[in-house]
Scaffold this active site. Structure first.
Site, PDB file in Angstrom:
ATOM      1  N   ARG A  51     -13.620  -5.500   3.538  1.00 25.60           N
ATOM      2  CA  ARG A  51     -12.628  -5.352   4.495  1.00 25.60           C
ATOM      3  C   ARG A  51     -13.171  -5.609   5.945  1.00 25.60           C
ATOM      4  O   ARG A  51     -12.085  -5.090   6.737  1.00 25.60           O
ATOM      5  CB  ARG A  51     -11.764  -4.013   4.100  1.00 25.60           C
ATOM      6  CG  ARG A  51     -11.372  -4.202   2.942  1.00 25.60           C
ATOM      7  CD  ARG A  51     -10.062  -2.979   3.067  1.00 25.60           C
ATOM      8  NE  ARG A  51      -9.026  -3.251   3.964  1.00 25.60           N
ATOM      9  CZ  ARG A  51      -8.606  -2.839   4.845  1.00 25.60           C
ATOM     10  NH1 ARG A  51      -9.148  -1.895   5.291  1.00 25.60           N
ATOM     11  NH2 ARG A  51      -7.635  -3.021   5.619  1.00 25.60           N
ATOM     12  N   ASP A  90      -5.146   3.767   0.128  1.00 20.58           N
ATOM     13  CA  ASP A  90      -6.369   4.200   1.031  1.00 20.58           C
ATOM     14  C   ASP A  90      -6.786   5.423   0.892  1.00 20.58           C
ATOM     15  O   ASP A  90      -6.084   6.544   1.110  1.00 20.58           O
ATOM     16  CB  ASP A  90      -5.782   3.890   2.272  1.00 20.58           C
ATOM     17  CG  ASP A  90      -7.081   3.528   3.476  1.00 20.58           C
ATOM     18  OD1 ASP A  90      -8.165   4.136   2.986  1.00 20.58           O
ATOM     19  OD2 ASP A  90      -6.904   3.204   4.331  1.00 20.58           O
ATOM     20  N   TYR A 113      -3.319  11.795   7.624  1.00 25.31           N
ATOM     21  CA  TYR A 113      -3.609  10.348   8.320  1.00 25.31           C
ATOM     22  C   TYR A 113      -3.221   9.297   7.393  1.00 25.31           C
ATOM     23  O   TYR A 113      -3.405   9.323   6.118  1.00 25.31           O
ATOM     24  CB  TYR A 113      -4.834  10.348   8.721  1.00 25.31           C
ATOM     25  CG  TYR A 113      -5.399   8.794   9.481  1.00 25.31           C
ATOM     26  CD1 TYR A 113      -5.041   8.710  10.702  1.00 25.31           C
ATOM     27  CD2 TYR A 113      -6.106   8.043   8.541  1.00 25.31           C
ATOM     28  CE1 TYR A 113      -5.641   7.499  11.005  1.00 25.31           C
ATOM     29  CE2 TYR A 113      -6.127   6.872   8.868  1.00 25.31           C
ATOM     30  CZ  TYR A 113      -6.102   6.605  10.334  1.00 25.31           C
ATOM     31  OH  TYR A 113      -6.432   5.205  10.963  1.00 25.31           O
ATOM     32  N   GLU A 139      -9.006   1.864  -1.466  1.00 29.20           N
ATOM     33  CA  GLU A 139      -9.731   1.619  -0.219  1.00 29.20           C
ATOM     34  C   GLU A 139     -10.326   2.696   0.331  1.00 29.20           C
ATOM     35  O   GLU A 139     -10.017   3.821   0.167  1.00 29.20           O
ATOM     36  CB  GLU A 139      -8.527   1.009   0.783  1.00 29.20           C
ATOM     37  CG  GLU A 139      -9.210   0.655   2.107  1.00 29.20           C
ATOM     38  CD  GLU A 139      -7.862   0.304   3.009  1.00 29.20           C
ATOM     39  OE1 GLU A 139      -8.154   0.497   4.105  1.00 29.20           O
ATOM     40  OE2 GLU A 139      -7.194   0.121   2.494  1.00 29.20           O
ATOM     41  N   ARG A 161       0.796  -1.140  -0.046  1.00 30.60           N
ATOM     42  CA  ARG A 161      -0.230  -0.145  -0.097  1.00 30.60           C
ATOM     43  C   ARG A 161       0.778   1.150   0.131  1.00 30.60           C
ATOM     44  O   ARG A 161       1.848   1.267   0.576  1.00 30.60           O
ATOM     45  CB  ARG A 161      -0.902   0.150   1.176  1.00 30.60           C
ATOM     46  CG  ARG A 161      -2.093   1.234   1.097  1.00 30.60           C
ATOM     47  CD  ARG A 161      -2.806   1.128   2.393  1.00 30.60           C
ATOM     48  NE  ARG A 161      -2.154   2.126   3.247  1.00 30.60           N
ATOM     49  CZ  ARG A 161      -2.620   2.697   4.333  1.00 30.60           C
ATOM     50  NH1 ARG A 161      -3.883   2.367   4.879  1.00 30.60           N
ATOM     51  NH2 ARG A 161      -1.926   3.384   5.349  1.00 30.60           N
ATOM     52  N   TRP A 203     -12.536  11.704   8.275  1.00 31.90           N
ATOM     53  CA  TRP A 203     -10.938  11.543   7.935  1.00 31.90           C
ATOM     54  C   TRP A 203     -10.485  10.257   7.455  1.00 31.90           C
ATOM     55  O   TRP A 203      -9.407   9.940   7.186  1.00 31.90           O
ATOM     56  CB  TRP A 203     -10.318  11.449   9.620  1.00 31.90           C
ATOM     57  CG  TRP A 203     -11.064  10.172  10.434  1.00 31.90           C
ATOM     58  CD1 TRP A 203     -12.018  10.216  11.211  1.00 31.90           C
ATOM     59  CD2 TRP A 203     -10.488   8.803  10.298  1.00 31.90           C
ATOM     60  NE1 TRP A 203     -12.280   8.879  11.786  1.00 31.90           N
ATOM     61  CE2 TRP A 203     -11.292   8.101  11.289  1.00 31.90           C
ATOM     62  CE3 TRP A 203      -9.434   7.935   9.764  1.00 31.90           C
ATOM     63  CZ2 TRP A 203     -11.261   6.893  11.422  1.00 31.90           C
ATOM     64  CZ3 TRP A 203      -9.274   6.780   9.854  1.00 31.90           C
ATOM     65  CH2 TRP A 203     -10.133   5.891  10.927  1.00 31.90           C
ATOM     66  N   HIS A 232      -9.287   6.927   2.692  1.00 36.24           N
ATOM     67  CA  HIS A 232      -9.930   7.016   4.271  1.00 36.24           C
ATOM     68  C   HIS A 232     -11.111   7.735   4.282  1.00 36.24           C
ATOM     69  O   HIS A 232     -11.173   8.720   5.009  1.00 36.24           O
ATOM     70  CB  HIS A 232      -8.436   7.763   4.986  1.00 36.24           C
ATOM     71  CG  HIS A 232      -7.356   7.001   5.447  1.00 36.24           C
ATOM     72  ND1 HIS A 232      -6.271   7.252   4.645  1.00 36.24           N
ATOM     73  CD2 HIS A 232      -7.248   5.806   6.201  1.00 36.24           C
ATOM     74  CE1 HIS A 232      -5.289   6.213   5.223  1.00 36.24           C
ATOM     75  NE2 HIS A 232      -6.046   5.459   5.997  1.00 36.24           N
ATOM     76  N   GLU A 291     -13.611  -1.667   6.693  1.00 37.28           N
ATOM     77  CA  GLU A 291     -12.862  -2.042   7.996  1.00 37.28           C
ATOM     78  C   GLU A 291     -13.747  -1.256   9.143  1.00 37.28           C
ATOM     79  O   GLU A 291     -13.479  -1.531  10.432  1.00 37.28           O
ATOM     80  CB  GLU A 291     -11.492  -1.306   8.006  1.00 37.28           C
ATOM     81  CG  GLU A 291     -11.579   0.356   7.925  1.00 37.28           C
ATOM     82  CD  GLU A 291      -9.986   0.677   7.927  1.00 37.28           C
ATOM     83  OE1 GLU A 291      -9.642   1.413   8.656  1.00 37.28           O
ATOM     84  OE2 GLU A 291      -9.414   0.590   6.920  1.00 37.28           O
ATOM     85  N   GLU A 332      -4.301  -7.362   5.176  1.00 38.49           N
ATOM     86  CA  GLU A 332      -3.392  -6.256   5.718  1.00 38.49           C
ATOM     87  C   GLU A 332      -2.436  -6.729   6.932  1.00 38.49           C
ATOM     88  O   GLU A 332      -2.894  -7.502   7.607  1.00 38.49           O
ATOM     89  CB  GLU A 332      -4.090  -4.956   5.947  1.00 38.49           C
ATOM     90  CG  GLU A 332      -3.436  -3.996   6.816  1.00 38.49           C
ATOM     91  CD  GLU A 332      -4.530  -2.674   7.093  1.00 38.49           C
ATOM     92  OE1 GLU A 332      -3.964  -1.495   7.218  1.00 38.49           O
ATOM     93  OE2 GLU A 332      -5.521  -2.975   7.393  1.00 38.49           O
TER      94      GLU A 332
END
Length: 402
Positions: free
Chosen positions: A283, A210, A159, A236, A147, A402, A212, A262, A339
């Site tokens: 995920r 990602d 982040y 992602e 990643r 975020w 986020h 996630e 991951e």
């Protein structure tokens, strides 16, 4: 095999972890991870005050019945705290059953579907060239999938962009760090990152990225389309998934594979996404989505719709949860990737484990149960420290995902 005792262990070897330990009348104990990053004590209280009293005297072998009892027996269902507590119980019971039968958990789940579990690592840098160097380092470590994240000009802190070579903990003590975000700067920048990475590393390295949850669906669609020439393994969390139908818009505009889940707690959070084939990888994490038992149900639904798994595996999941994820990964047919963020040396001293990494793959090991343990004496040396994940504000100060 009745449950005789259960207790919650909270410790902070580099970051906070909540661990449930269930012991049977036969003296067999099992462990479950119960960590919700930034809200750890809420789960600890839920377990101690509401769940553990219901477990004493129950048959530890009745994993599915206990799962349904804790889920359907509570009027207030689902949510991160409730489902994390159920996850911890579920993991601990699978651990006990494996130890009682002298078999690794993956054998109880139908045996191995593959020889090893493909994992990806996190490479990041303050700028594109730093990220190029980080990807090269991960290749040297043996990772086959990586990643890639990078700092963005005009955004002081990001982040997902670590400050060290291997270990990254985004949570900050006492109060959340407030970062600045600009979707416009990000959307213009990210294609340049992957153009550079493909130029440096060629076409065959599986690269992931990602977002986020930071973009609207149409913004995510634009990013996905702009990244098509660089054929990512996945994009992602492109947009917040509370509105599952929002992913229809992304799907209409890009063929970049999408991964999400996630922060999901149950099969209902991803049912529409899976059944409409709006995502390519689900995920959900063992610790957040009801444990091994519920994750298997999500995977079974996903298999019908050609959706593969890609379990969350950041360092806010303890080695107990990583072990559970690897047993699940090794057994499930529609596995995609796992991951894998490495824990600190302090965490490794507290949580011993039998899983291993070699040549881009991991294996849970063949120890009975999950193959993970906790040294309570060492854990006691690391008391809980309140910490929070960062938050984002737009350039004008508006709160943002975020």
């Amino acid at each position: 095999m009745k449950i005789r005792d259960a207790k919650v262990i909270v410790c902070s070897p580099g970051r906070n972890f909540v661990t449930l330990k269930i012991t049977t009348e036969d003296g067999i104990y099992g462990l479950g991870d119960a960590t919700v990053n930034g809200r750890e004590l809420a789960v600890a209280s839920y377990l101690t005050d509401h769940v553990i009293p219901l477990l004493i005297g129950r048959d530890a072998r009745r994993i599915e019945d206990i799962w349904q009892y804790l889920y359907k027996g509570a009027y207030w269902r689902r949510g991160p705290v409730t489902m994390c507590a159920i996850s911890a119980v579920d993991m601990a019971l699978w651990d006990i059953k494996g130890k009682a039968l002298n078999a690794p958990v993956y054998q109880l789940l139908g045996g191995a579907s593959r020889e090893g579990v493909l994992v990806y690592g996190h490479a990041s840098g303050q700028d594109i060239e730093d990220t190029v160097k980080a990807v090269a380092e991960y290749q040297k470590l043996g990772y086959k999938a990586i990643r890639a994240q990078s700092g963005i000009p005009g955004i002081p802190s990001m982040y997902g962009v670590g400050h060290g070579k291997m270990y990254y903990e985004p949570a900050t003590k006492d109060a959340p760090q407030e970062d600045v975000w600009s979707s416009e700067l990000y959307m213009n920048f990210v294609p340049h990152l992957f153009a550079r990475l493909r130029k440096e590393f060629g076409e065959d390295v599986p690269l992931l990225h990602d977002v986020h949850h930071r973009l609207t669906p149409i913004e995510a669609a634009r990013v996905g389309k702009s990244l098509e020439p660089y054929h990512l393994f996945w994009l992602e969390d492109p947009t917040p998934a509370e509105l599952q139908e929002g992913f229809r818009l992304i799907r209409k505009h890009t063929t970049t594979p999408i991964a999400v889940g996630e922060v999901f707690n149950s099969i209902y959070d991803c049912q529409q996404l899976i059944q409409e084939q709006l995502i390519d990888y689900i995920r959900t994490a063992v610790v957040h989505a009801g444990g091994i038992s519920h994750l298997r149900k999500i995977a079974s639904l996903a298999e019908l719709y050609h959706v593969r798994t890609g379990c969350h595996g950041a360092t806010d999941m303890s080695p107990v949860c990583m072990a559970a994820a690897l047993h699940f990964d090794l057994s499930v047919h529609n596995f995609g990737i796992q991951e894998y963020m490495r824990h600190t040396e302090e965490t490794e001293r507290v949580f011993r484990h039998k899983y291993s990494f070699s040549d881009g793959m991991m294996h849970p090991g063949d120890a009975p149960g999950l193959g993970a343990d906790i040294d309570e004496g060492i854990a006691a040396k690391y008391p809980y420290k309140r910490a929070y994940l960062p938050i984002n504000r737009k350039l004008d100060g508006t709160m943002h995902s975020w």
